[in-house]
Design a protein around this motif. Structure first.
Motif, PDB file in Angstrom:
ATOM      1  N   ALA A 160      -2.203   5.252   4.945  1.00 40.84           N
ATOM      2  CA  ALA A 160      -1.777   4.542   3.735  1.00 40.84           C
ATOM      3  C   ALA A 160      -3.009   4.320   2.863  1.00 40.84           C
ATOM      4  N   VAL A 170       2.144   4.644   1.245  1.00 42.46           N
ATOM      5  CA  VAL A 170       2.068   5.440   2.471  1.00 42.46           C
ATOM      6  C   VAL A 170       1.763   6.878   2.061  1.00 42.46           C
ATOM      7  N   HIS A 221       0.851  -1.190   0.000  1.00 39.16           N
ATOM      8  CA  HIS A 221       0.000   0.000   0.000  1.00 39.16           C
ATOM      9  C   HIS A 221       0.888   1.242   0.000  1.00 39.16           C
TER      10      HIS A 221
END
Length: 145
Positions: free
Chosen positions: A49, A18, A16
């Motif tokens: 995130a 940030v 993911h």
């Protein structure tokens, strides 16, 4: 409980983007730096995130020494025009009892196990209507300790 008593569980690790700045030497599971907290422990998907995973890879219960690859092509292209606060790697089944996976940070004493990213780029000729860009970056990996 011994390792043989803990179930070997296949896991899926997701990457993911940030969304907030942080300082590596000061960050913890709850703090971005000495003055600011994450919205929740281990980062809140949606505010700390991006909630949409860029990529997922299957991690099987094997002895160490295996490299795992995450394709972050789109993120590398986005970093060209925006901020790079890194990637959050998250297990999609964190609540499932089983053996855990640990990956070396860049502070780990054995530098051969540090995560890295390899970008393979080519420059496109700029056309009248558009610009050049980064094409097909790929590679990199994370190595369990």
């Amino acid at each position: 409980m011994s390792e043989s008593q803990v179930p070997a569980v296949t896991r899926y690790i997701t990457a993911h983007t940030v969304l907030k700045s942080w300082i590596e030497s000061q960050a913890t599971s709850t703090k971005r730096n000495n003055f600011a907290n994450w919205d929740s422990q281990w980062l809140n998907l949606g505010t700390d995130a991006n909630s949409v995973a860029l990529y997922s890879t299957k991690v099987t219960p094997t002895p160490g020494g295996i490299w795992y690859t995450l394709d972050v092509t789109q993120q590398a292209q986005d970093w060209k025009y925006g901020s790079n606060y890194g990637l959050l790697l998250r297990d999609t089944h964190e609540q499932v009892q089983g053996r855990d996976f640990r990956f070396a940070s860049n502070a780990y004493s054995d530098s051969s196990k540090h995560a890295y990213i390899t970008l393979r780029c080519s420059v496109q000729q700029q056309s009248a209507g558009g610009g050049g860009g980064i094409i097909s970056p790929n590679g990199g990996g994370i190595h369990p300790i």
